[in-house]
Design an enzyme around this catalytic site. Structure first.
Site, mmCIF file in Angstrom:
data_model
loop_
_atom_site.group_PDB
_atom_site.id
_atom_site.type_symbol
_atom_site.label_atom_id
_atom_site.label_comp_id
_atom_site.label_asym_id
_atom_site.label_seq_id
_atom_site.Cartn_x
_atom_site.Cartn_y
_atom_site.Cartn_z
ATOM 1 N N LYS A 53 0.840 -1.204 0.000
ATOM 2 C CA LYS A 53 0.000 0.000 0.000
ATOM 3 C C LYS A 53 0.876 1.254 0.000
ATOM 4 C CE LYS A 53 -3.787 -2.378 2.380
ATOM 5 N NZ LYS A 53 -4.496 -2.689 3.628
ATOM 6 N N GLN A 97 -4.129 -1.478 9.935
ATOM 7 C CA GLN A 97 -4.150 -2.797 9.305
ATOM 8 C C GLN A 97 -4.744 -3.832 10.264
ATOM 9 O OE1 GLN A 97 -3.456 -3.388 6.121
ATOM 10 N NE2 GLN A 97 -3.769 -5.593 6.251
ATOM 11 N N ASP A 120 -10.838 3.181 4.801
ATOM 12 C CA ASP A 120 -11.146 1.747 4.710
ATOM 13 C C ASP A 120 -12.656 1.508 4.620
ATOM 14 O OD1 ASP A 120 -9.128 -0.221 4.604
ATOM 15 O OD2 ASP A 120 -8.540 0.157 6.689
HETATM 16 N N1 GUN Z 1 -6.820 -6.617 6.531
HETATM 17 C C1 GUN Z 1 -7.210 -7.334 5.447
HETATM 18 N N2 GUN Z 1 -7.771 -6.518 4.521
HETATM 19 C C2 GUN Z 1 -7.722 -5.274 5.035
HETATM 20 C C3 GUN Z 1 -8.138 -4.004 4.529
HETATM 21 O O1 GUN Z 1 -8.694 -3.851 3.436
HETATM 22 N N3 GUN Z 1 -7.896 -2.947 5.352
HETATM 23 C C4 GUN Z 1 -7.325 -3.082 6.572
HETATM 24 N N4 GUN Z 1 -7.165 -1.982 7.314
HETATM 25 N N5 GUN Z 1 -6.938 -4.244 7.068
HETATM 26 C C5 GUN Z 1 -7.128 -5.334 6.291
#
Ligand code: GUN
Length: 291
Positions: A53, A97, A120
């Site tokens: 990311k 995350q 998110d």
């Molecule tokens: N863990 C797995 N997928 C995601 C996501 O799209 N965002 C976040 N913050 N954590 C994740």
């Protein structure tokens, strides 16, 4: 006949190219879209996701502020960091995350992020807005799936779409987005207590696997010509691989002999999640500028 391979990498690259135009327009006003990325602990899969990311943000001319916290970080310390970032002028989005270590209440953390920075789309206000069709950030993986279906002109309206998995991140929001009037699918959600999974999957015009179980969906469970979207990213041990594992989806690769369309793993939904995240960060920065 072999399925059309849905190239999520190519679609995501073209979205990221288009975003650069919006990023440079913001740049002319002295604004650099900025995402704070918080990772608690050292889970290797989570680390590789946040690294991807951050790299994508940088390639698109955006800023990331990385917070790598030890796995014994307290809930109070994390809440305090989020509070600081909520009030930080230059930070437009906050990503924590998931999953978080067990001693931290995940819902409490999600609720602490101010909805205007919730790129998110996990905050209850964002989820409520999504369900009601009001404005707000939409979750990245579900939007990635919908964008791929749209790009490949797969008929969603009137389709019977079957989702396998009911997570808060994928299954539940995707079902909600697909029944909205701008999508018009008829949706079935299957989960671990569903009896006779094949009975449902065989009915699907569009089958979305988001259960986190390697090769759960086998060819005999899929209708001829169906569009199969594989959201699974599973690490399975493989001594012949460089790092001792390989990535494997929830869909058996042999399904490509029966489906009409299929997303590969890697290179299908994964890159789209990142593209949608970047899009949300740009939107957060634009929203801030436009008040
Ligand atoms: N863990 C797995 N997928 C995601 C996501 O799209 N965002 C976040 N913050 N954590 C994740």
């Amino acid at each position: 006949m072999a399925a059309v391979i849905i190239d999520g990498k190519a679609v995501s690259e073209s979205i990221r190219e288009k975003l650069k135009v919006r990023v440079s327009a913001l740049g002319e006003k002295g604004i650099v879209p900025c995402l704070a990325v918080i990772l608690v602990g050292d889970d290797p899969a989570s680390l590789s996701y946040v690294t991807a990311k951050e790299r994508a943000l940088s390639l698109a001319g955006m800023e990331s502020r990385d917070y790598r916290l030890p796995k014994d970080t307290t809930e109070a310390a994390l809440l305090s960091l989020i509070d600081e970032l909520n009030n930080h002028e230059r930070v437009h989005g906050i990503l924590v995350q998931l999953p978080l270590p067990k001693h931290i209440d995940q819902q409490k953390i999600i609720c602490a992020v101010v909805p205007t920075k919730d790129v998110d789309g996990f905050h209850p206000v964002s989820v409520g807005s999504m369900v009601l069709g009001r404005s707000g950030f939409l979750p990245c993986t579900p939007m990635g799936v919908i964008t791929l279906l749209r790009e490949y002109r797969i008929a969603v309206s009137g389709s019977h779409t079957v989702i396998v998995g009911r997570s808060n991140i994928v299954g539940k929001p995707l079902a909600n987005l697909l029944i909205r009037q701008d999508a018009n699918a008829t949706v079935t959600i299957c989960h671990t207590s569903t009896k006779d999974l094949s009975h449902h999957t065989l009915e699907a015009d569009i089958l979305i696997a988001a259960a986190g179980k390697p090769s759960l969906i086998r060819p005999e469970m899929v209708k001829e010509g169906a569009a199969v979207i594989d959201v699974g990213v599973n690490r399975v041990g493989d001594p012949s691989a460089k790092n001792g594992y390989r990535l494997c989806g929830d869909v058996d690769p042999a399904v490509s002999q029966k489906a009409g369309y299929i997303t590969p793993v890697p290179g299908g939904v994964g890159p789209m999640t990142i593209a949608m995240l970047l899009q949300n960060v740009v939107e957060a920065a634009e929203n801030r500028y436009n008040g």
